[in-house]
Design an enzyme around this catalytic site. Structure first.
Site, short mmCIF file in Angstrom:
data_model
loop_
_atom_site.label_atom_id
_atom_site.label_comp_id
_atom_site.label_asym_id
_atom_site.label_seq_id
_atom_site.Cartn_x
_atom_site.Cartn_y
_atom_site.Cartn_z
CD GLU A 288 128.49 29.58 52.42
OE1 GLU A 288 128.99 30.66 52.07
OE2 GLU A 288 127.26 29.38 52.45
CG ASP A 523 121.44 30.17 44.44
OD1 ASP A 523 122.20 29.19 44.55
OD2 ASP A 523 121.29 31.01 45.35
CD GLU A 645 116.44 35.51 53.34
OE1 GLU A 645 116.87 34.35 53.39
OE2 GLU A 645 116.92 36.38 52.62
CD GLU A 785 121.12 36.93 46.89
OE1 GLU A 785 122.04 36.19 47.27
OE2 GLU A 785 120.47 37.67 47.68
#
EC number: 3.2.1.-
Length: 869
Positions: A288, A523, A645, A785
């Site tokens: 992160e 991902d 989600e 996304e």
């Protein structure tokens, strides 16, 4: 007269005893407060325990977590508000155990315009305060908010650089590739010249999107400047990412792209105040921190024409801290890096359970930093990860892809149970025992930073047997084997010698199966392969080979066509659990499937499009369109026009032809109607039996009271037959023994819903859009996304279809997420009046609104042939 000399032996022993207790009672890990608590329960949202069984797939470290029913916390009395919350250089401390008290009272959002389809009689825009758990809280292990107590004069620890325990000699560094970059095929399409009318309409949309950005930026600047995130409903801030200003840093390039140069320059002054050497949080979530902070600084430095040297300087300052996470025997990074000096000074290993996306998505930022600074060690750090991924790629339970979790420790566990304790005496006298030397005692503290380590226990003790969050482990351990295998870093000594067989990246130990997919937790590892290839000018063919190999498997085993009512040929990506490598392309016996759609996976449409262009795979451009359109359909399917989600759908049996099959769909929603009927009958029979027994008990006469009972009851003033004394009126025992006149009511026979009615009821109760069989997570947290892939598809095809779909997505997102201060995540996209979650992650400004803006910008703005996003 007291003579001290008489007691000197006693005093000496007392001092030694106190110092000994003081020494061994301390904690090696620094934390500012023993009473600090994270924003959410780590056991629920931060991934599986280190010793969890193999089927811990429902937890998530990176990406969404399937929801559990919301638990509404009881409201607590509000504490006095601080005089200043946020502001320039404000500390990362908070005054609430959960988060920072609002700077402003709750806002009335009833005036916010809503689409016509919203029922205006339902109150809209309320937030859900005080909700804990994975369905409302942080989205991954990287998010962890801590609270500091008021402690005037408390020493403030700071990271310090130490000599590396496992340095790479300069001659062995993997160096940046040199030479003339290869010619990479052009990405952007040739766009037709737009008419004056089209230009006006486009500029209006562009202005609307920019206004939304300015609105949210203003809310952040006035309520949370210098902190990680704004609370967009209540006001105030949160600091789940070390309190260094994640939104500030992550949004810099968006400010520049939208022409807000004055705000960009003002933000530079705030950037200068960031001190990366200290934090209220004891560990740095490496992934992160790299994507939000390091990536934010480097992206802003490049997009602004490299005019602001402070951005590169701050990036280097941060990278010098992060590079310490790679100081392990196999140079695989510890993903949660304890930065305090006493921890940094010790040798460590990476963990045995590491999220694939976290370890595999550090390449672009460190590569770009190496290019800008000419420092090969930054590139060496991530090139070694790439090499290990390449070695592992064809040695997994689904060859060509990597499991969602990997063992990065570099230490094989096969012989751990055979470890023997060393004989008495010096460690070197152990005759062939494969065991470590006894732990070396820690040195006494010599500075203020280490002093806090010396006296402070960890704010929340997280043993590796309990939480994967404690991702790094000290290098020296007790050699006694445990009865139950646990995932923990292997033993090493000061010289870096491991007491196990070395290995590369592997499946986590004691795992009988692995999970594979393109969604959360994996991902960006796949996404970065073509992007890293472009960033290196095509000079490292390794990334092309790894991408093409992995996509072969994705096409064969992961992608599927969902069965929907609309006549649209869409593609989604399943999550696959494998127990052994398939024997051939058509071998599915070892695989189990979860057919799902997730917002995180929507990046793949853009990835397929870019890969199709630069690697000359024309068929993948069609695949990219189908995948991106699958996410567009998911937006259009809900009451709000926003994709949830995560949800599940049915896979088509034949991808070439897949008409809607109502019978098959209903069977999934009600798979065992006969079982429901049988269960209802069993419950009814049980109730009837209980009622009959109760009736018999009522009709049975009561037994005459014994002498002792008469005496006891008489004392309470109850009149018995034949007794003249009484103190209070009451029924006699004989009266109470009479049968009940009304008896016990028999239960009504249940009315069981028919198969058709049950399906209708479930669709209505769960608000299932047509084609959805289950919604595992109903929220929308302002994710980028889907619009990212829509933007890429437009830039690569020039097809205005993508702009039209993108604008509908923007209108829906804006209508349901806008608050008086900014924009907020929402609880349920299937509700016509969704509640706010009072959360605005940094990617709303850094990515989501940026991609909406670029979609309607002139294609020359941030051309994909010039920039790698």
């Amino acid at each position: 007269m007291l003579r001290i000399r008489r007691y000197r032996v006693f005093v000496a022993f007392t001092i030694i005893f106190v110092l000994t207790v003081f020494h061994f009672a301390r904690s090696r890990d620094w934390s500012p407060a023993a009473e600090s608590a994270p924003l959410v329960d780590l056991a629920e949202s931060n991934g599986p325990p280190a010793s969890a069984p193999d089927h811990d797939s429902t937890s998530s470290q990176h990406g969404f977590v399937p929801e559990s029913p919301p638990q509404i916390a009881k409201p607590e009395a509000k504490k006095p508000e601080p005089e200043a919350v946020g502001g320039a250089g404000a500390a990362g401390a908070t005054d609430s155990k959960l988060d920072t008290p609002p700077k402003t009272p709750p806002k009335d959002t009833s005036h916010i315009s809503k689409p016509d389809k919203i029922d205006s009689t339902v109150q809209y825009g309320n937030s859900i305060p005080g909700i804990l758990g994975p369905d409302f809280g942080p989205q991954g292990q990287g998010r962890l908010e801590v609270t500091l107590p008021d402690a005037p004069g408390r020493p403030e620890p700071h990271w310090r650089k130490f000599p590396e325990h496992f340095p790479v000699p300069s001659e062995k560094l993997i160096k940046l590739p040199t030479g003339q970059p290869n010619k990479i095929p052009k990405l952007q399409a040739q766009f037709a010249e737009e008419s004056a009318v089209e230009q006006v309409a486009r500029n209006q949309k562009l202005a609307t999107i920019k206004e939304a950005f300015e609105h949210a930026w203003k809310g952040y600047k006035s309520n949370a400047m210098g902190h990680d995130e704004l609370r967009p409903v209540e006001g105030g801030y949160r600091d789940p990412f070390l309190g260094w200003g994640a939104t500030l840093v992550d949004s810099l390039d968006s400010l520049w792209i939208m022409g807000m140069e004055d705000e960009f320059v003002a933000a530079m002054e705030e950037i200068k105040k960031i001190d990366f050497t200290t934090s209220s949080r004891k560990d740095i979530p490496v992934f992160e921190t790299v994507i939000r902070y390091l990536g934010g600084l480097l992206g802003a430095y490049d997009i602004s024409g490299q005019k602001y040297r402070v951005l590169l300087d701050k990036a280097i300052e941060l990278a010098e801290i992060l590079i310490g996470a790679f100081d392990t025997p196999n140079r695989m990074p510890v993903m949660y890096y304890n930065w305090a000096p006493d921890y940094v000074s010790q040798p460590h290993r990476a963990n045995t359970r590491v999220v694939l996306a976290e370890i595999g998505s550090l390449s672009m930022e460190f590569t770009r930093l190496a290019q800008l600074t000419k420092e090969d060690r930054y590139y060496d750090a991530i090139a070694r990860i790439t090499n290990e991924l390449e070695k592992m790629q064809d040695n997994t339970r689904l060859p060509g892809m990597w499991p969602i979790q990997v063992d990065a420790s570099g230490c094989k566990k096969a012989h751990r149970k055979s470890a023997q304790l060393p004989p008495l005496g010096k460690p070197e006298e152990a005759q062939g025992a494969n065991v470590p030397s006894p732990p070396m005692p820690m040195r006494a503290p010599t500075d203020v930073e280490s002093y806090m380590n010396y006296i402070s226990p960890s704010h929340q003790k997280r043993d590796a047997e309990s939480f994967v969050h404690e991702d790094t482990e000290p290098a020296v351990y007790d050699a006694v084997p445990t009865q139950t295998p646990v995932a923990r870093a292997p033993v090493i000594n000061e010289a870096g010698k491991s007491y196990c067989e070395e290995q590369g990246l592997a499946s986590p130990p004691y795992s009988s199966s692995d999970r594979f997919g393109l969604g959360g937790q994996s991902d960006s590892t796949y996404e970065y392969l073509p992007k890293e290839y472009m960033l290196l000018g095509g000079l490292v063919d390794q990334y092309r080979k790894m991408y093409q190999r992995s996509m072969e498997v994705v096409r064969d085993y992961i992608l599927f066509r969902p069965m929907i009512k609309d006549d649209r040929d869409l593609r989604f990506a399943a999550t696959v659990t494998s127990t052994r490598p398939p024997a051939g392309k058509d071998d599915f016996d070892s695989l189990s499937y979860q057919y799902e759609g997730t917002h995180l996976t929507c990046f793949a449409g853009g990835m397929f499009a870019v890969g199709a262009k630069i690697f000359d795979i024309p068929s993948d451009m069609s695949l990219a369109a189908k995948f991106t359109d699958g996410c567009v359909w998911s937006y259009e399917a809900t009451a709000t026009g926003i994709m949830p989600e995560g949800f599940e759908v049915l896979s088509c049996e034949n991808a070439a032809s897949c008409p809607w099959n109502e019978t098959r769909y209903n069977e999934v929603l009600d798979p065992h109607p006969e079982y429901r009927v049988k269960q209802a009958e069993l419950v009814y029979e049980k109730k009837v039996k209980s009622a009959k027994q109760a009736q018999k008990d009522l009709e049975k006469p009561a037994k005459a009271p014994s002498h002792d009972q008469e005496n006891q009851v008489a004392k309470r003033g109850v009149k018995f037959h034949g007794s003249e004394e009484t103190t209070t009126p009451s029924k006699t025992v004989e009266d109470s023994a009479e049968p009940h006149a009304s008896g016990v009511a028999m239960p009504d026979k249940p009315s069981v819903l028919s198969h058709e009615d049950f399906v209708k009821a479930r669709i209505q109760d769960e608000r299932l859009p047509a084609g959805f069989t289950k919604i595992s997570s109903r929220k929308y947290i302002l994710r980028p996304e889907a619009i990212e892939s829509v933007f890429i598809m437009y830039r690569l095809t020039g097809d205005n279809y993508w702009r039209e779909k993108g604008w509908k997505m923007y209108e829906a997102v804006s209508a349901y997420t806008r608050t008086e201060l900014a924009h907020s995540a929402i609880h349920d996209v299937t509700s016509g009046a969704p509640l706010f979650l009072d959360s605005m992650e940094s990617f709303w400004l850094a990515e989501t609104l940026k991609y909406f803006y670029l979609l309607f910008s002139d294609p020359s703005v941030v051309s994909l042939d010039e920039y790698v996003l």
